[in-house]
Design a protein around this motif. Sequence first.
Motif, PDB file in Angstrom:
ATOM      1  N   TYR A 162       0.837  -1.203   0.000  1.00 50.24           N
ATOM      2  CA  TYR A 162       0.000   0.000   0.000  1.00 50.24           C
ATOM      3  C   TYR A 162       0.871   1.251   0.000  1.00 50.24           C
ATOM      4  CZ  TYR A 162      -3.386   3.462   1.740  1.00 50.24           C
ATOM      5  OH  TYR A 162      -4.176   4.577   1.899  1.00 50.24           O
ATOM      6  N   LEU A 163       1.868   1.301   0.881  1.00 51.05           N
ATOM      7  CA  LEU A 163       2.644   2.516   1.089  1.00 51.05           C
ATOM      8  C   LEU A 163       3.693   2.756   0.003  1.00 51.05           C
ATOM      9  CD1 LEU A 163       3.255   2.199   4.935  1.00 51.05           C
ATOM     10  CD2 LEU A 163       1.808   3.893   3.808  1.00 51.05           C
ATOM     11  N   LEU A 164       4.427   1.715  -0.370  1.00 50.52           N
ATOM     12  CA  LEU A 164       5.582   1.942  -1.251  1.00 50.52           C
ATOM     13  C   LEU A 164       5.198   2.496  -2.618  1.00 50.52           C
ATOM     14  CD1 LEU A 164       8.648   1.782  -1.235  1.00 50.52           C
ATOM     15  CD2 LEU A 164       8.481  -0.557  -2.108  1.00 50.52           C
ATOM     16  N   PRO A 165       4.147   1.985  -3.303  1.00 45.43           N
ATOM     17  CA  PRO A 165       3.788   2.597  -4.592  1.00 45.43           C
ATOM     18  C   PRO A 165       3.413   4.066  -4.465  1.00 45.43           C
ATOM     19  CG  PRO A 165       2.683   0.488  -4.320  1.00 45.43           C
ATOM     20  CD  PRO A 165       3.282   0.836  -2.990  1.00 45.43           C
ATOM     21  N   ARG A 166       2.892   4.460  -3.314  1.00 47.69           N
ATOM     22  CA  ARG A 166       2.476   5.842  -3.114  1.00 47.69           C
ATOM     23  C   ARG A 166       3.671   6.745  -2.827  1.00 47.69           C
ATOM     24  NH1 ARG A 166      -1.642   2.476  -2.160  1.00 47.69           N
ATOM     25  NH2 ARG A 166      -3.785   3.264  -2.365  1.00 47.69           N
ATOM     26  N   VAL A 167       4.804   6.158  -2.468  1.00 47.00           N
ATOM     27  CA  VAL A 167       6.016   6.938  -2.205  1.00 47.00           C
ATOM     28  C   VAL A 167       6.915   6.978  -3.436  1.00 47.00           C
ATOM     29  CG1 VAL A 167       8.133   7.048  -0.810  1.00 47.00           C
ATOM     30  CG2 VAL A 167       5.950   6.516   0.283  1.00 47.00           C
ATOM     31  N   VAL A 168       7.099   5.830  -4.098  1.00 50.58           N
ATOM     32  CA  VAL A 168       8.084   5.773  -5.192  1.00 50.58           C
ATOM     33  C   VAL A 168       7.449   5.438  -6.542  1.00 50.58           C
ATOM     34  CG1 VAL A 168       9.910   5.107  -3.583  1.00 50.58           C
ATOM     35  CG2 VAL A 168       8.662   3.317  -4.823  1.00 50.58           C
ATOM     36  N   GLY A 169       6.143   5.166  -6.589  1.00 55.09           N
ATOM     37  CA  GLY A 169       5.501   4.774  -7.837  1.00 55.09           C
ATOM     38  C   GLY A 169       5.418   3.261  -7.977  1.00 55.09           C
ATOM     39  N   LEU A 170       4.463   2.806  -8.789  1.00 53.40           N
ATOM     40  CA  LEU A 170       4.200   1.373  -8.920  1.00 53.40           C
ATOM     41  C   LEU A 170       5.383   0.618  -9.519  1.00 53.40           C
ATOM     42  CD1 LEU A 170       2.241  -1.005  -8.690  1.00 53.40           C
ATOM     43  CD2 LEU A 170       1.317  -0.369 -10.936  1.00 53.40           C
ATOM     44  N   GLY A 171       6.048   1.204 -10.504  1.00 50.43           N
ATOM     45  CA  GLY A 171       7.151   0.503 -11.157  1.00 50.43           C
ATOM     46  C   GLY A 171       8.288   0.194 -10.201  1.00 50.43           C
ATOM     47  N   HIS A 172       8.756   1.214  -9.486  1.00 53.55           N
ATOM     48  CA  HIS A 172       9.832   0.997  -8.523  1.00 53.55           C
ATOM     49  C   HIS A 172       9.373   0.076  -7.394  1.00 53.55           C
ATOM     50  CE1 HIS A 172      12.599   3.735 -10.358  1.00 53.55           C
ATOM     51  NE2 HIS A 172      11.819   4.793 -10.193  1.00 53.55           N
ATOM     52  N   ALA A 173       8.134   0.250  -6.935  1.00 49.87           N
ATOM     53  CA  ALA A 173       7.629  -0.584  -5.845  1.00 49.87           C
ATOM     54  C   ALA A 173       7.580  -2.049  -6.257  1.00 49.87           C
ATOM     55  CB  ALA A 173       6.249  -0.099  -5.413  1.00 49.87           C
ATOM     56  N   THR A 174       7.145  -2.310  -7.479  1.00 51.20           N
ATOM     57  CA  THR A 174       7.102  -3.694  -7.969  1.00 51.20           C
ATOM     58  C   THR A 174       8.491  -4.315  -7.949  1.00 51.20           C
ATOM     59  OG1 THR A 174       5.208  -3.190  -9.380  1.00 51.20           O
ATOM     60  CG2 THR A 174       6.481  -5.163  -9.919  1.00 51.20           C
ATOM     61  N   ARG A 175       9.469  -3.578  -8.431  1.00 51.68           N
ATOM     62  CA  ARG A 175      10.852  -4.090  -8.450  1.00 51.68           C
ATOM     63  C   ARG A 175      11.364  -4.356  -7.037  1.00 51.68           C
ATOM     64  NH1 ARG A 175      15.680  -1.008  -8.250  1.00 51.68           N
ATOM     65  NH2 ARG A 175      14.444   0.887  -8.543  1.00 51.68           N
ATOM     66  N   LEU A 176      11.151  -3.399  -6.140  1.00 48.99           N
ATOM     67  CA  LEU A 176      11.708  -3.529  -4.796  1.00 48.99           C
ATOM     68  C   LEU A 176      11.025  -4.639  -4.009  1.00 48.99           C
ATOM     69  CD1 LEU A 176      12.149   0.213  -3.737  1.00 48.99           C
ATOM     70  CD2 LEU A 176      13.765  -1.304  -4.887  1.00 48.99           C
ATOM     71  N   LEU A 177       9.694  -4.748  -4.116  1.00 49.88           N
ATOM     72  CA  LEU A 177       8.979  -5.756  -3.338  1.00 49.88           C
ATOM     73  C   LEU A 177       9.065  -7.142  -3.962  1.00 49.88           C
ATOM     74  CD1 LEU A 177       5.722  -3.860  -2.265  1.00 49.88           C
ATOM     75  CD2 LEU A 177       7.844  -4.173  -0.982  1.00 49.88           C
ATOM     76  N   MET A 178       9.144  -7.215  -5.276  1.00 48.35           N
ATOM     77  CA  MET A 178       9.201  -8.517  -5.937  1.00 48.35           C
ATOM     78  C   MET A 178      10.582  -9.143  -5.821  1.00 48.35           C
ATOM     79  SD  MET A 178       6.805 -10.230  -7.815  1.00 48.35           S
ATOM     80  CE  MET A 178       5.900  -9.061  -8.823  1.00 48.35           C
ATOM     81  N   LEU A 179      11.623  -8.370  -6.102  1.00 45.14           N
ATOM     82  CA  LEU A 179      12.973  -8.920  -6.161  1.00 45.14           C
ATOM     83  C   LEU A 179      13.704  -8.870  -4.826  1.00 45.14           C
ATOM     84  CD1 LEU A 179      14.130  -7.446  -9.593  1.00 45.14           C
ATOM     85  CD2 LEU A 179      13.117  -9.693  -9.122  1.00 45.14           C
ATOM     86  N   GLY A 180      13.376  -7.908  -3.984  1.00 36.67           N
ATOM     87  CA  GLY A 180      14.051  -7.806  -2.701  1.00 36.67           C
ATOM     88  C   GLY A 180      15.477  -7.325  -2.781  1.00 36.67           C
ATOM     89  N   ASP A 181      15.872  -6.725  -3.908  1.00 38.25           N
ATOM     90  CA  ASP A 181      17.248  -6.250  -4.052  1.00 38.25           C
ATOM     91  C   ASP A 181      17.489  -5.022  -3.174  1.00 38.25           C
ATOM     92  OD1 ASP A 181      17.777  -8.212  -5.889  1.00 38.25           O
ATOM     93  OD2 ASP A 181      17.439  -6.937  -7.643  1.00 38.25           O
ATOM     94  N   PRO A 182      18.708  -4.862  -2.656  1.00 38.77           N
ATOM     95  CA  PRO A 182      19.003  -3.688  -1.819  1.00 38.77           C
ATOM     96  C   PRO A 182      19.020  -2.404  -2.640  1.00 38.77           C
ATOM     97  CG  PRO A 182      20.993  -4.977  -2.202  1.00 38.77           C
ATOM     98  CD  PRO A 182      19.864  -5.774  -2.754  1.00 38.77           C
ATOM     99  N   VAL A 183      18.604  -1.327  -2.000  1.00 35.51           N
ATOM    100  CA  VAL A 183      18.606   0.002  -2.622  1.00 35.51           C
ATOM    101  C   VAL A 183      19.485   0.901  -1.770  1.00 35.51           C
ATOM    102  CG1 VAL A 183      17.197   1.963  -3.346  1.00 35.51           C
ATOM    103  CG2 VAL A 183      16.259  -0.345  -3.440  1.00 35.51           C
ATOM    104  N   ARG A 184      20.572   1.362  -2.346  1.00 33.92           N
ATOM    105  CA  ARG A 184      21.488   2.210  -1.591  1.00 33.92           C
ATOM    106  C   ARG A 184      20.993   3.656  -1.558  1.00 33.92           C
ATOM    107  NH1 ARG A 184      25.636  -0.542   0.155  1.00 33.92           N
ATOM    108  NH2 ARG A 184      26.143  -2.528  -0.852  1.00 33.92           N
ATOM    109  N   ALA A 185      21.622   4.445  -0.723  1.00 35.54           N
ATOM    110  CA  ALA A 185      21.098   5.778  -0.402  1.00 35.54           C
ATOM    111  C   ALA A 185      20.941   6.654  -1.635  1.00 35.54           C
ATOM    112  CB  ALA A 185      21.996   6.448   0.624  1.00 35.54           C
ATOM    113  N   THR A 186      21.906   6.630  -2.546  1.00 36.28           N
ATOM    114  CA  THR A 186      21.828   7.523  -3.702  1.00 36.28           C
ATOM    115  C   THR A 186      20.627   7.189  -4.576  1.00 36.28           C
ATOM    116  OG1 THR A 186      23.424   6.060  -4.806  1.00 36.28           O
ATOM    117  CG2 THR A 186      24.291   8.071  -3.786  1.00 36.28           C
TER     118      THR A 186
END
Length: 275
Positions: A162-186
Amino acid sequence: MSPFTGSAARTPRWEHLRVEVSDGVATVTLARPEKLNALTFGAYADLRDLLAELSRERSVRALTLAGEGRGFCSGGDVDEIIGATLAMDTAQLLDFNRMTGQVVRAIRECPFPVIAALHGVAAGAGAVLALACDFRVADPTARFAFLFTRVGLSGGDMGAAYLLPRVVGLGHATRLLMLGDPVRATEAERIGLISELTEEGRADEAAGQLAQRLAQGPALAYAQTKALLTAELDMPLAASVELDASTQALLMNGADYAEFHAAFTEKRPPKWSGR
């Protein structure tokens, strides 16, 4: 959250958190540095109950959530939570998962801004706790990882879907939640997951300064802004505009609105009362 309560007294000591309150700012620290502040059943419950208690008291105007040691929070403790849940039945598992969601709801529904001060890892449940906060202040060592699919579970845990697509958009949220890859600060700053990127080692200080700024401001206006941001995520425009109008009409009857006009007329800074 309602300020009205029965006979419940203020909790004098929190077993799983370090809590300090000064000048309207609560500083809450996850304090298991030897385990990268991994969460236990008790830590979840303490966070849920602390936020409810502070909301009832109305003495806190801003809260910072930080982690002691090398990182913010590595998520649920593998032995104390993941191991334990393997022995639970469905009803017990539902109770546990509802409790973790209650922590996220408490962060979103408390009447004061919550600022995550981030360094090192914010993984799994730790990433969702940071996501639920109103501001995420991070230094360059911070990295997010939504690891739920990596342990065979849905990426939509604790309200993340619910929260992540509203912060970063559906595309980025799908990648982050589906793959679980780390996202560095930059990258986190680039996609909008970080509110402010500081110099290394300065996240706690910057979060504290932001908390002080918020605590000294018009608390009722901030509380209503936070409430509208959450409530209007799922509203049509007509309903949102009507809710905005009702809220503004109430605030225009408030002391802070009159104080702004008096301060402007007298050419002085406003003295906000939060009313």
